[in-house]
Design a protein around this motif. Structure first.
Motif, PDB file in Angstrom:
ATOM      1  N   GLN A 107       0.813  -1.215   0.000  1.00  0.00           N
ATOM      2  CA  GLN A 107       0.000   0.000   0.000  1.00  0.00           C
ATOM      3  C   GLN A 107       0.853   1.275   0.000  1.00  0.00           C
ATOM      4  N   THR A 108       0.400   2.260  -0.747  1.00  0.00           N
ATOM      5  CA  THR A 108       1.116   3.532  -0.836  1.00  0.00           C
ATOM      6  C   THR A 108       0.947   4.372   0.420  1.00  0.00           C
ATOM      7  N   ASP A 116      -3.370  -0.572  10.069  1.00  0.00           N
ATOM      8  CA  ASP A 116      -2.899  -1.821  10.645  1.00  0.00           C
ATOM      9  C   ASP A 116      -3.764  -2.950  10.092  1.00  0.00           C
ATOM     10  N   LEU A 117      -3.254  -4.164  10.191  1.00  0.00           N
ATOM     11  CA  LEU A 117      -3.931  -5.326   9.634  1.00  0.00           C
ATOM     12  C   LEU A 117      -4.203  -6.332  10.737  1.00  0.00           C
ATOM     13  N   ILE A 118      -5.477  -6.657  10.915  1.00  0.00           N
ATOM     14  CA  ILE A 118      -5.895  -7.668  11.893  1.00  0.00           C
ATOM     15  C   ILE A 118      -6.349  -8.888  11.111  1.00  0.00           C
ATOM     16  N   ILE A 119      -5.623  -9.995  11.238  1.00  0.00           N
ATOM     17  CA  ILE A 119      -5.987 -11.214  10.529  1.00  0.00           C
ATOM     18  C   ILE A 119      -6.647 -12.167  11.515  1.00  0.00           C
ATOM     19  N   ASP A 123      -8.650 -12.808  -1.546  1.00  0.00           N
ATOM     20  CA  ASP A 123      -8.720 -11.730  -2.533  1.00  0.00           C
ATOM     21  C   ASP A 123      -7.493 -10.841  -2.392  1.00  0.00           C
ATOM     22  N   TRP A 124      -7.399  -9.791  -3.195  1.00  0.00           N
ATOM     23  CA  TRP A 124      -6.284  -8.856  -3.050  1.00  0.00           C
ATOM     24  C   TRP A 124      -6.705  -7.463  -3.497  1.00  0.00           C
ATOM     25  N   VAL A 133      -5.919   1.733   0.417  1.00  0.00           N
ATOM     26  CA  VAL A 133      -5.955   2.468   1.681  1.00  0.00           C
ATOM     27  C   VAL A 133      -5.980   3.965   1.436  1.00  0.00           C
ATOM     28  N   GLU A 134      -5.143   4.429   0.531  1.00  0.00           N
ATOM     29  CA  GLU A 134      -5.070   5.857   0.223  1.00  0.00           C
ATOM     30  C   GLU A 134      -6.427   6.399  -0.202  1.00  0.00           C
TER      31      GLU A 134
END
Length: 253
Positions: A29-30, A35-38, A95-96, A102-103
């Motif tokens: 991501q630019t 934050d990423l919660i998996i 997915d992706w 995010v930007e």
């Protein structure tokens, strides 16, 4: 809490073949203000091993593993309980997303006084063939009634998905919004309609930033009698929410 941070909730269940591509797209991501919660829903393949390896490498990735398989709604609710960003969104672990995913959300929330931001998406097969075509970019700011119509519409670039939308976390917390754990289908549409009932303005954008991969084993690609029941229950909840929201609006006039 970092101001204007986006919390990304990624749910995963037996997606060892795809989860690395999903996480790598988040890493790329630019805008780094997230934050990423998996949340792993008790995978039986190598999913947990893979996501823990990423968490060891990146301090902005946290991993929560369920002791047994509860379903995607419970996994998302677990993510909601652990999110601390001012805004939040969801990504499915198979997915992706594009680098400016995010930007896009943070920029719109910064520039516009809105309670939900959407983006467009690519609907792809496992071989990479895109089912939908992006023609011309369109943006608009709409009210609750129009947004709700588009959320329950089964076509278009809004629909009932959660992964092409970003939300204000305080609205979710204030109204104690959660995903329905008794549904295996359309639980995201129910959540979105309930969220819309408490939101004011919605920024709609069809710019495709999310890659939704249609897989043969996906529950949405299987037909069973229990799915008919889920669809019926979900529709009742959706229209009940719409009726109550309309009634409350009339009382305020």
């Amino acid at each position: 809490m970092v101001r204007n941070k986006l919390s990304i909730i990624m749910t995963a269940y037996n997606v060892a073949d795809y989860i690395s591509s999903s996480i790598d797209s988040v890493i790329a991501q630019t805008n780094r203000n997230f934050d990423l919660i998996i949340v792993d829903d008790c995978s039986t393949d190598q999913t947990q091993k893979i996501i823990r390896s990423y968490a060891q490498k990146y301090d902005w990735i946290s991993v929560i593993c369920h002791a047994r398989n509860f379903g995607v709604s419970t996994a998302r609710n677990t993510g909601l309980k652990n999110a601390d960003g001012e805004f939040l969104t969801f990504i499915d672990g198979d997915d992706w997303v594009e680098p400016d995913y995010v930007e896009h959300f943070l920029e719109v929330f910064s520039d516009q006084d809105v309670d939900m931001v959407t983006c467009g998406f690519f609907n792809e097969t496992e071989s990479g063939k895109v089912k939908n075509k992006f023609t011309k970019r369109q943006t608009s700011i709409v009210g609750r009634e129009e947004a709700t119509k588009l959320i329950i519409k089964m076509t278009g670039t809004v629909m009932g998905y959660t992964w092409n939308k970003a939300y204000v976390r305080s609205i979710i917390e204030e109204h104690k919004l959660m995903f329905q754990t008794d549904l295996d289908l359309m639980e995201d549409q129910v959540f979105n309609v309930e969220y819309a009932a408490h939101a004011r303005k919605f920024y709609l954008d069809n710019l495709p930033l999310y890659h939704y991969i249609s897989r043969k084993e996906s529950i949405t690609n299987r037909f069973a009698m229990e799915n008919v029941r889920d669809i019926g229950v979900a529709r009742m909840k959706v229209y009940k929410t719409i009726r109550e929201s309309t009634r409350n609006e009339k009382k305020q006039i």
